[in-house]
Write an enzyme that holds these catalytic residues in place. Structure first.
Site, short mmCIF file in Angstrom:
data_model
loop_
_atom_site.label_atom_id
_atom_site.label_comp_id
_atom_site.label_asym_id
_atom_site.label_seq_id
_atom_site.Cartn_x
_atom_site.Cartn_y
_atom_site.Cartn_z
N ASN A 7 0.88 -1.18 0.00
CA ASN A 7 0.00 0.00 0.00
C ASN A 7 0.91 1.22 0.00
OD1 ASN A 7 -1.48 2.30 0.93
ND2 ASN A 7 -3.09 0.95 1.70
N GLU A 34 -3.89 1.92 -2.95
CA GLU A 34 -4.02 3.34 -2.61
C GLU A 34 -3.08 4.20 -3.44
OE1 GLU A 34 -5.45 5.37 1.28
OE2 GLU A 34 -4.22 3.67 1.92
N ASP A 151 -3.80 -5.01 0.56
CA ASP A 151 -4.13 -4.46 1.87
C ASP A 151 -5.54 -4.94 2.20
OD1 ASP A 151 -4.85 -3.02 4.08
OD2 ASP A 151 -4.47 -1.04 3.20
N ASN A 153 -6.95 -4.79 5.19
CA ASN A 153 -7.56 -4.10 6.32
C ASN A 153 -8.18 -5.09 7.30
OD1 ASN A 153 -7.18 -1.20 6.39
ND2 ASN A 153 -8.27 -1.13 4.43
N ASP A 222 -1.49 -6.46 5.65
CA ASP A 222 -1.17 -6.65 4.23
C ASP A 222 -0.78 -8.11 4.02
OD1 ASP A 222 -0.96 -3.62 3.19
OD2 ASP A 222 -0.10 -3.78 5.20
N ASP A 251 2.67 4.57 5.29
CA ASP A 251 2.47 3.96 6.60
C ASP A 251 2.43 2.43 6.52
OD1 ASP A 251 0.10 4.24 5.20
OD2 ASP A 251 -0.97 5.29 6.79
N HIS A 252 2.47 1.89 5.31
CA HIS A 252 2.59 0.45 5.08
C HIS A 252 3.99 0.14 4.52
CE1 HIS A 252 -1.89 -0.49 5.01
NE2 HIS A 252 -1.88 0.82 4.90
#
Length: 263
Positions: A7, A34, A151, A153, A222, A251-252
């Site tokens: 991501n 993203e 990802d 989530n 992930d 942030d990933h």
């Protein structure tokens, strides 16, 4: 063959990091989520200059997925089947030829976050996961190597986050969310990372807030989920967490797996 998911949290903002990582890590296939870019705005020139073919399913400002590959795919499909009214760009599938005249299917997916849980966002998340399970069940009938990378989530188990109590009422960790994820596993899919290690404190996401990275307050959301035919060819998996320490990071971080598809 090295296959990765990442991501990127805005491909234009992260293009220098992405190009550096492609040079360093040299994956054969990369699933990006993203990208936050329409197809025409994707910085393909910089990536193609590194020897990658680019396929995107973009959306202005948010969402968006892409598959980068050293080998041009034979087929590309955009959008998760099952809901013609869903306009969110969260899914792209590519089919690649393997040396033994078989096919490899790689799906790049970005599951909805689902928060706040008392809103339609959580309903959409569960419906999306239901559609994914139906799609996956149909693809398994082909008996081909299939990788569902992205990802999700979803925090699968308590040891996949730094503190389960913090996430107890979050859409990523609710029992119904984890049950939907287990449905994929029950179909016969293997979590690449968990197939190679049962170590704790393995995370793929650290929030930008409250010093989460410095404290290692992360979560593992992930995943590369493998069909039996892909799992049989898995040789190793890893989380390339060092990328989180770079300047202007996502942030990933990338999650990668190696496969032996020869013979």
């Amino acid at each position: 063959m090295k296959i990765a998911t990442w991501n990127i949290n805005g491909v234009k903002a992260r293009i220098e990091n992405l190009c550096q990582w492609l040079k360093d890590s040299s994956p054969d296939i990369v699933c990006l989520q993203e990208i936050k870019s329409v197809d025409d705005g994707f910085p393909r020139f910089e990536i193609e200059a590194l020897g990658y073919h680019v396929e995107t399913h973009g959306q202005k400002g948010f969402n968006g997925v892409a598959i980068l590959s050293k080998q041009r795919p034979d087929e590309v499909t955009r959008g998760l089947p099952g809901d013609d009214t869903d306009e969110q760009a969260r899914f792209i599938e590519a089919v690649f030829s393997l040396p033994n005249d078989s096919a490899l299917r790689v799906c790049c997916l970005y599951l909805p976050n689902g928060n706040p849980i008392e809103t339609e966002k959580y309903t959409y998340k569960l419906a999306w996961m239901e559609r994914l399970a139906g799609f996956a069940a149909e693809r398994l009938l082909l008996e081909e190597p299939l990788i569902l990378a992205g990802d999700y989530n979803v925090i699968p188990e308590p040891h996949d986050c730094f503190d389960p109590k913090v996430w107890a009422n979050d859409a990523l960790f609710l029992p119904q969310t984890r049950q939907s994820f287990r449905r994929l596993e029950n179909l016969g899919f293997t979590d690449a990372v968990r197939a190679t290690t049962d170590a704790t404190k393995l995370y793929s996401f650290w929030d930008y807030q409250a010093g989460a990275w410095q404290k290692n307050n992360g979560i593992r959301i992930d995943h590369l989920m493998l069909s039996p035919e892909a799992a049989d060819r898995l040789s190793s998996a890893a989380i390339e967490k060092h990328v989180r320490a770079w300047e202007k990071p996502s942030d990933h971080v990338p999650v990668v797996a190696h496969f032996d598809f020869e013979g």
